[in-house]
Design a protein around this motif. Structure first.
Motif, PDB file in Angstrom:
ATOM      1  N   ASP A  56      31.496  30.882  41.689  1.00 32.88           N
ATOM      2  CA  ASP A  56      31.534  32.091  41.352  1.00 32.88           C
ATOM      3  C   ASP A  56      32.987  33.046  40.335  1.00 32.88           C
ATOM      4  O   ASP A  56      33.240  32.819  39.321  1.00 32.88           O
ATOM      5  N   VAL A  60      34.402  33.007  37.263  1.00 32.01           N
ATOM      6  CA  VAL A  60      35.489  34.284  36.638  1.00 32.01           C
ATOM      7  C   VAL A  60      36.551  34.118  36.020  1.00 32.01           C
ATOM      8  O   VAL A  60      37.036  34.713  34.970  1.00 32.01           O
ATOM      9  N   PHE A  63      36.470  33.167  32.675  1.00 32.14           N
ATOM     10  CA  PHE A  63      36.128  34.062  31.351  1.00 32.14           C
ATOM     11  C   PHE A  63      37.728  34.951  31.144  1.00 32.14           C
ATOM     12  O   PHE A  63      38.045  35.218  30.132  1.00 32.14           O
ATOM     13  N   VAL A  67      39.083  35.438  27.961  1.00 32.56           N
ATOM     14  CA  VAL A  67      39.757  36.515  27.749  1.00 32.56           C
ATOM     15  C   VAL A  67      41.113  36.912  27.041  1.00 32.56           C
ATOM     16  O   VAL A  67      41.310  37.671  25.927  1.00 32.56           O
TER      17      VAL A  67
ATOM     18  N   MET C 135      27.480  29.465  35.200  1.00 29.84           N
ATOM     19  CA  MET C 135      27.682  29.802  33.838  1.00 29.84           C
ATOM     20  C   MET C 135      26.624  30.227  32.610  1.00 29.84           C
ATOM     21  O   MET C 135      26.305  31.465  32.132  1.00 29.84           O
ATOM     22  N   TYR C 139      25.563  33.831  34.574  1.00 30.40           N
ATOM     23  CA  TYR C 139      26.369  34.363  34.128  1.00 30.40           C
ATOM     24  C   TYR C 139      26.284  34.089  32.238  1.00 30.40           C
ATOM     25  O   TYR C 139      27.287  34.464  31.868  1.00 30.40           O
ATOM     26  N   LEU C 141      24.737  36.441  29.933  1.00 26.69           N
ATOM     27  CA  LEU C 141      25.171  37.501  29.332  1.00 26.69           C
ATOM     28  C   LEU C 141      26.833  37.657  28.897  1.00 26.69           C
ATOM     29  O   LEU C 141      27.154  38.037  27.893  1.00 26.69           O
ATOM     30  N   ALA C 142      26.820  36.427  30.588  1.00 25.19           N
ATOM     31  CA  ALA C 142      28.407  37.654  29.694  1.00 25.19           C
ATOM     32  C   ALA C 142      29.544  36.278  29.305  1.00 25.19           C
ATOM     33  O   ALA C 142      30.029  36.627  27.869  1.00 25.19           O
ATOM     34  N   LEU C 143      28.547  35.261  29.059  1.00 28.77           N
ATOM     35  CA  LEU C 143      28.972  34.500  28.081  1.00 28.77           C
ATOM     36  C   LEU C 143      29.314  34.518  26.981  1.00 28.77           C
ATOM     37  O   LEU C 143      29.734  34.489  26.030  1.00 28.77           O
ATOM     38  N   GLU C 144      27.383  35.445  26.421  1.00 27.82           N
ATOM     39  CA  GLU C 144      27.563  35.297  25.418  1.00 27.82           C
ATOM     40  C   GLU C 144      28.210  36.546  25.176  1.00 27.82           C
ATOM     41  O   GLU C 144      29.220  36.594  23.423  1.00 27.82           O
ATOM     42  N   VAL C 145      29.121  37.808  25.396  1.00 30.14           N
ATOM     43  CA  VAL C 145      29.548  38.665  25.019  1.00 30.14           C
ATOM     44  C   VAL C 145      31.067  38.517  25.149  1.00 30.14           C
ATOM     45  O   VAL C 145      31.432  38.531  24.357  1.00 30.14           O
ATOM     46  N   THR C 146      31.506  37.296  25.819  1.00 26.96           N
ATOM     47  CA  THR C 146      32.800  36.865  25.416  1.00 26.96           C
ATOM     48  C   THR C 146      33.317  36.075  24.025  1.00 26.96           C
ATOM     49  O   THR C 146      33.642  35.787  23.314  1.00 26.96           O
TER      50      THR C 146
END
Lengths: 99, 642, 260
Positions: A56, A60, A63, A67, C135, C139, C141-146
């Motif tokens: 995990d 993160v 990501f 970003v 992923m 995660y 949803l986080a992927l799509e948002v990113t």
């Protein structure tokens, strides 16, 4: 595996990045310091992922990288736009909000 | 001729009867002059032609109706002589109930006759005196307004309605004193009169409030029923406050400063208001409140002290005045002091106070009208130093004036002899000091009145070059003659068969005075003092008087010329003191109240200036602040987890 | 503490300090690149190979190069003076950062739980597959948002960097007219600069082109090189050969002329 050293390294890098943000006047160097801070947190995430035995943290960190990249793009575009009008890249010039 | 000396004691015994028959039209007495006032004052210049005549007719009509009512009242048996007419329910709030009612009993009847009678004569006199004045419509309007208000005052059946009339006469007095609007001195005098009256009015309103609180009623009948239930303190306070009100209206010490200045008004005003009627309202108030005063010796003592001080002060001031009207005003002050003194003596003095009031109304009004006649002849000159030897030129004026002079001196058989002597006897009954004061006052009165008449009508001619004195027209001389007749006859008529005593006693109560000195001795002492006063005056002023007032005079004369420093005291103590209080309050308001508000503002500004220093505009400073905040949060988290 | 960690950590901290203390911005950028590569090594050490590669490719390769490009645009010489203009900023910054570092170290450093699992044993199909499983599983949803964020960032950058034309764009006809007008006025050559040419022997930028008679075409070398005097000398043999060629006399050796 003992990841305490990595955490300490991450903290040190984060602090150095913080000082860089506060002390350097060139906007682009400030940005680089922010990137440094983000990298330090990435390191922490990955270290903890290693410690906890799951992925995990790595996700993160991934990501965070994405970003951060997007943020750099926009930030540099803004600095360029400011530079075109103000002809300066110094952060201290943007002080019109002073009381 | 003299009254009986039989010892009597009569207590007030009248109860209100509901008015019937012609008494039900009692309100007409007030309505007629009020109508005249409204027509003249609201009608404006359209009424200039007929206004004065209409206004002069109104009090005559009221007088006629008053005489008729008087005869009706006399026809009734003694117990039924208090006729009460309630026109409507005026105030009705819970336990506070005040009717708009009129009460006709012997006391108010006497006043009504005096007001309308003397008022009518003065209206007629004014037709001649004010003939050349362009604003006489206003004058007659105000005069009618005054008569209406004064009648309301004496006819009211409760203190609150009396207060309405009280205020009304105060207003009319203000308007009439300041009638010569172009003269700043007249305006100042009017204002002074109103302000000093107001001080007295506060006393009266406090008395009314206290009456309501203590007895839950303000009607005369109610008060006389419940007065015994009041505590000594309450009765004393009510009496004291009523005295304050009376002193204001009647120009008694310490509220006397306005009366001499009030002579700025036209002479008929001085005659009517400041001699015969308005200034006697205070005496009316005290006599009407006899149920209160009979129960409080302390209040009576206060009234007596005020009366004694005033009668002596007024006489003293009158000795040094060269202005004829001011001298007569000082005399008025002194004579009302006699009346107030008599009213303060209780049942032994009420009747005599009213008697002196009625006789004084005749001779003082007559003398004022005479003074007006002299002024009219001498181009409105008031300084007696510029008169002299006028008796040959103005015979009628001199004759009437002389009659009034003998009356005020108390020379038998003129009116003053009866009334003043009786007061002196009653005074001696109560206290030797009061008695001696009244005797002394009589002597001083004799002196200054003689001085006045000698300087004006005798002595040497000291006229101005352009003075051509002549006798006044008939409209002026006839009222003077009528008043002179009254001065002669009233004393006799009022005491014949104890007429006034029996007429008034059911309202006020009566008790025969028992002076320590025998009455014939008293009479002799009085006449002697009077003779001494006259003799001194003759010696000083018969042959000649100085044309210009002498300057190196004794301190007493200086004090008398300055009205015994009454104005100076008022100014120094009250006016300056009041100004200081106001200045102090303003300073406190500015510095403390405003200062504290501004201080709060300044603190806010100062704080904001300090806090504003953090808004530097530099991003890096803000970043530092954010980092600091984040560190603090971490620190707290770490501490909590520890 | 392994050797790899020691070296990588030292390099990372050195790079960070270098970035902090450099006077010139380009030096700071390069120091940051050094730090990032050291961090990639550390990721590898921590059994995150995918992430390490992504770090090098995305961060060092893309992001830092982007930094360098913007530095070029903004101006390489824009260096800050090292003296501080805001009062107390430097002292306060160092103090707060030191405090922060200590706090982080003490609070988070002590929170590490040594886990018995080793990451290697839980790898099912490799590191990339494991990350992909997470992923697109937990995660997603986080992927799509990113992803949406990335698109927005791209568009935003385009908008921000866009420069609106102030003057209208000249079409070809107008450009030609402008060129010939210049020629008429100043004698400036309306055509393009000469390339290496038909008779070229070399195509280096600093070698001048040869004209048919063997002489040099002067403006075939860019002006800055001419100004610096780094124009290459032409070989005489080459000149002669070109003359011969132009007159049709010589056969070129060692080259396929493509006609056979």
């Amino acid at each position: 595996m003992d990841v305490t050293n990595y955490i300490i390294l991450s903290a040190i890098l984060f602090s150095i990045g913080a000082v860089g943000v506060l002390v350097r006047r060139n906007a682009i160097v400030m940005f680089m310091s922010i990137e440094l801070m983000l990298n330090a947190t990435n390191l922490a995430f990955v270290a903890f992922a290693r410690a906890n035995g799951n992925f995990d943290g790595q996700v993160v960190a991934f990501f965070v990288m994405v970003v951060a990249a997007a943020e750099v793009v926009i930030g540099l575009a803004i600095i360029m736009a400011i530079f075109r009008t103000r002809k300066t890249a110094s952060i201290d010039e943007a002080n019109l909000l002073r009381a | 001729m003299r009254y009986s000396f039989a010892l009597e004691a009569i207590s007030p015994s009248l109860t209100n009867q509901v008015a019937t028959g012609s008494f039900a039209n009692l309100w007409l007495l007030i309505a007629l002059p009020l109508f005249g006032a409204l027509v003249l004052l609201l009608g404006g210049n359209r009424t200039n032609s007929f206004g004065p005549l209409l206004a002069a007719l109104m009090p005559i009509a009221s007088f006629g109706f008053a005489v008729y009512l008087w005869l009706e009242l006399l026809a009734l048996p003694e117990e039924l002589r208090s006729q009460n007419l309630i026109l409507f329910e005026w105030i009705n709030i819970g336990s506070f109930q005040v009717p708009f009612g009129l009460q006709l009993d012997p006391l108010s009847m006497s006043f009504v006759l005096l007001i309308t009678g003397v008022g009518s004569l003065i209206h007629i006199y004014s037709l001649g005196y004010m003939d050349h004045d362009p604003g006489k419509r206003r004058f007659f309007g105000y005069l009618n307004l005054f008569v209406a208000a004064m009648l309301l005052l004496v006819l009211a059946d409760n203190y609150l309605l009396l207060y309405v009339g009280w205020e009304g006469v105060g207003l009319a007095s203000y308007l009439l004193i300041g009638y010569y609007q172009h003269k700043p001195s007249a305006a100042a005098a009017a204002k002074k009169a109103f302000v000093v009256n107001r001080v007295g009015d506060v006393g009266l309103s406090l008395a009314i409030m206290l009456m309501f609180v203590a007895f839950h009623t303000v009607t005369f009948a109610g008060i006389s029923d419940k007065a015994e239930q009041g505590s000594a303190t309450v009765l004393f306070l009510i009496g004291l406050f009523l005295l304050v009100g009376a002193a204001g209206k009647s120009a008694q010490v310490p509220l006397q400063s306005w009366l001499l200045d009030a002579m700025e008004g036209p002479t008929p005003v001085s005659a009517l208001i400041h001699a015969a009627t308005m200034v006697t309202a205070g005496v009316y108030l005290i006599v009407r409140s006899n149920s209160i005063y009979d129960l409080s010796v302390a209040a009576q003592n206060a009234v007596i002290v005020v009366g004694v001080v005033t009668l002596l002060a007024g006489a003293f001031i009158g000795m040094a005045k060269d202005d004829i009207k001011k001298a007569l005003a000082a005399s008025t002050m002194s004579q009302i002091g006699y009346m107030v003194l008599a009213a303060g003596l209780g049942p032994i003095g009420y009747v005599y106070a009213i008697m002196h009031l009625l006789t004084h109304g005749f001779f003082k009004a007559g003398m004022f009208l005479g003074a007006g006649s002299v002024m009219h002849a001498m181009n409105d000159e008031v300084d007696m130093r510029k008169f002299g030897a006028l008796r040959a030129v103005m015979l009628i004026t001199f004759g009437t004036f002389f009659v009034g002079y003998l009356a005020i001196l108390g020379v038998p058989p003129f009116a003053g002899f009866y009334s003043k002597d009786l007061i002196i006897e009653a005074a001696f009954d109560r206290s030797i000091i009061a008695g001696i004061a009244t005797l002394l006052g009589a002597g001083i009165t004799a002196f200054y009145m003689s001085r006045l008449i000698l300087m004006t009508f005798f002595s040497n001619k000291r006229w101005e070059d352009d003075a051509h004195p002549h006798e006044s027209p008939a409209t002026m001389t006839i009222p003077m003659i009528l008043l002179a007749v009254g001065s002669v006859a009233s004393g006799y008529l009022l005491t014949f068969n104890d007429s006034l005593k029996h007429w008034l006693a059911p309202v006020t109560g009566y008790k025969t005075p028992e002076p320590p000195i025998a009455i014939p001795v008293l009479i002799a002492m009085t006449l002697t003092t009077v003779a001494i006063g006259v003799a001194i005056a003759i010696r000083m002023y018969l042959r000649q008087a100085d044309r210009v007032a002498p300057t190196n005079v004794s301190i007493f004369t200086k004090a008398a010329r300055k009205d015994l420093y009454g104005d100076a005291i008022n100014e120094a103590v009250f006016m300056r003191g009041g100004q200081k209080v106001v200045n102090g309050t303003t300073t406190v308001d500015n510095s403390v109240v405003e200062g504290s508000v501004r201080f709060i503002g300044r603190i806010t500004l100062g704080l904001s200036k300090i806090i504003r220093a953090t808004q530097t505009g530099y991003t890096r400073n803000y970043a530092l602040a954010m980092l600091l905040g984040a560190s603090l949060m971490l620190l707290l988290a770490a501490i909590v987890r520890l | 503490m392994s050797l790899v960690f020691a070296i990588s950590a030292t390099l990372a901290v050195a790079g960070a300090l270098g970035m902090l203390l450099s006077k010139r911005a380009v030096h700071s950028a390069l120091f940051v690149a050094l730090t990032m590569i050291s961090l990639a090594v550390l990721y590898l050490q921590l059994s995150a190979p995918f992430l390490g590669m992504v770090q090098i490719i995305v961060y060092t390769g893309a992001v830092m190069m982007l930094f360098l490009f913007v530095l070029m645009i903004v101006g390489v010489d824009s260096s800050d003076s090292l003296t501080e203009t805001l009062r107390g900023q430097r002292v306060a910054a160092i103090a707060v950062a030191v405090a922060l570092g200590l706090l982080l170290t003490s609070s988070i450093g002590g929170a590490v739980i040594a886990s018995g699992n080793s990451l290697d044993s839980t790898i099912a199909g490799g590191n990339v597959q494991a990350i992909a499983n997470l992923m697109f599983g937990k995660y997603v949803l986080a992927l799509e948002v990113t992803a949406a964020l990335l698109v927005t960032a791209a568009v935003g950058a385009m908008v921000l960097a866009h420069r609106e034309r102030i003057t209208p764009k000249l079409n070809q006809r107008e450009q030609q007219q402008a060129r010939f007008a210049d020629y008429a006025l100043t004698g400036k050559h309306p055509g393009p600069l000469p390339p290496s040419g038909v008779y070229a022997r070399h195509n280096a930028v600093d070698t001048p082109a040869l004209l048919p008679d063997g002489s040099i075409a002067a403006n075939s070398v860019p002006a800055p090189l001419q100004a610096r005097g780094s124009v290459r000398e032409v070989d005489q043999v080459d000149s002669q050969q070109i003359v011969d060629l132009s007159q049709g006399n010589v056969v070129i050796e060692g080259g396929d002329d493509g006609r056979n």
